[in-house]
Design an enzyme around this catalytic site. Sequence first.
Site, PDB file in Angstrom:
ATOM      1  N   SER A 148      52.645  -0.840  63.277  1.00 15.24           N
ATOM      2  CA  SER A 148      53.380   0.057  62.386  1.00 15.24           C
ATOM      3  C   SER A 148      53.552  -0.537  60.987  1.00 15.24           C
ATOM      4  O   SER A 148      53.541  -1.754  60.801  1.00 15.24           O
ATOM      5  CB  SER A 148      54.774   0.349  62.954  1.00 15.24           C
ATOM      6  OG  SER A 148      54.687   0.869  64.251  1.00 15.24           O
TER       7      SER A 148
HETATM    8  N1  SAH Z   1      54.947  -1.950  68.449  1.00 17.41           N
HETATM    9  C1  SAH Z   1      53.554  -2.164  68.145  1.00 17.41           C
HETATM   10  C2  SAH Z   1      52.842  -0.934  67.635  1.00 17.41           C
HETATM   11  C3  SAH Z   1      52.764   0.109  68.646  1.00 17.41           C
HETATM   12  S1  SAH Z   1      51.353   1.143  68.638  1.00 17.41           S
HETATM   13  C4  SAH Z   1      53.345  -3.310  67.188  1.00 17.41           C
HETATM   14  O1  SAH Z   1      54.322  -3.892  66.711  1.00 17.41           O
HETATM   15  O2  SAH Z   1      52.189  -3.652  66.938  1.00 17.41           O
HETATM   16  C5  SAH Z   1      51.746   1.974  70.138  1.00 17.41           C
HETATM   17  C6  SAH Z   1      51.387   1.209  71.378  1.00 17.41           C
HETATM   18  O3  SAH Z   1      51.919   1.899  72.484  1.00 17.41           O
HETATM   19  C7  SAH Z   1      49.887   1.118  71.605  1.00 17.41           C
HETATM   20  O4  SAH Z   1      49.496  -0.205  71.769  1.00 17.41           O
HETATM   21  C8  SAH Z   1      49.686   1.925  72.895  1.00 17.41           C
HETATM   22  O5  SAH Z   1      48.645   1.425  73.703  1.00 17.41           O
HETATM   23  C9  SAH Z   1      51.031   1.764  73.557  1.00 17.41           C
HETATM   24  N2  SAH Z   1      51.372   2.776  74.570  1.00 17.41           N
HETATM   25  C10 SAH Z   1      51.075   4.103  74.561  1.00 17.41           C
HETATM   26  N3  SAH Z   1      51.573   4.690  75.672  1.00 17.41           N
HETATM   27  C11 SAH Z   1      52.219   3.713  76.376  1.00 17.41           C
HETATM   28  C12 SAH Z   1      52.942   3.680  77.610  1.00 17.41           C
HETATM   29  N4  SAH Z   1      53.109   4.774  78.367  1.00 17.41           N
HETATM   30  N5  SAH Z   1      53.469   2.505  78.011  1.00 17.41           N
HETATM   31  C13 SAH Z   1      53.304   1.372  77.284  1.00 17.41           C
HETATM   32  N6  SAH Z   1      52.620   1.346  76.122  1.00 17.41           N
HETATM   33  C14 SAH Z   1      52.091   2.491  75.669  1.00 17.41           C
END
Ligand code: SAH
Length: 241
Positions: free
Chosen positions: A94
């Site tokens: 993000s």
């Molecule tokens: N917080 C992260 C950015 C998140 S991007 C950072 O600091 O880099 C969103 C992430 O959520 C992605 O890696 C995606 O694979 C994950 N994601 C999506 N659905 C999910 C779920 N049901 N459980 C866990 N992770 C999930």
Amino acid sequence: MSLLTLGVAACLVGGCLACAAASNGDGQHTQSEAELEARRRQMVDSQIRARGVRDPRVLAALEQVPRHRFVPPSELGTAYGDHPLAIGQGQTISQPYIVAYMSEALALDATDRVLEVGTGSGYQAAVLGELVAEVYTVEIVAELAQRAASVLRDLGYSNVHVREGDGYAGWPEHAPFDAVIVTAAPDHIPQPLVDQLAIGGRLVVPVGTNDQYLLVLTRTVDGLREESRLPVRFVPLTRRK
Ligand code: SAH
């Protein structure tokens, strides 16, 4: 001091501060940890403090965590830019402001235990690791979970625990949590995450499909208090069948 070599193209994109300072004569230049730290301080001043994030602990955490360690080598020159970045597997880290905004909205105490859904690069988890006692973070893409766990371990974040799995279900073995942050967007508020909040606990979650809003929910003895804060754009929360 370790030196990182950056390609010129990355510098042009990122507006690299080191360009004027150092060049190795074959079209590339080097960037020291001290220079990266200067860019990080500038990021906090111009993108975060200037936009109204005030919590001194959050600002200090953003100054502390080496964001450039959480991005792919090809993105080094833009690690401190005012935007999200691709981290592979179609996912993103993000924008720094959103990380700071959500961290502040969680209203964290140093003794808190926090759950993150969507580890991604591990950057938000590291910021939380600076702010609270224990962080539990769940990532659905195995490769990302492994990479994030390895970076967090290398940086010494022993209070951040990474698990591969579907975070919709939370991490019940470690509940209740003082705060829960979701960094991928579900189309409704996941009930398991509400159930795993302590009374007084905060849940910060982007909800929606095309139009997403960042919600801040607080669990009270009487139920949930809900505030809608701002329009956002996150990757969708996916589910494991
Ligand atoms: N917080 C992260 C950015 C998140 S991007 C950072 O600091 O880099 C969103 C992430 O959520 C992605 O890696 C995606 O694979 C994950 N994601 C999506 N659905 C999910 C779920 N049901 N459980 C866990 N992770 C999930």
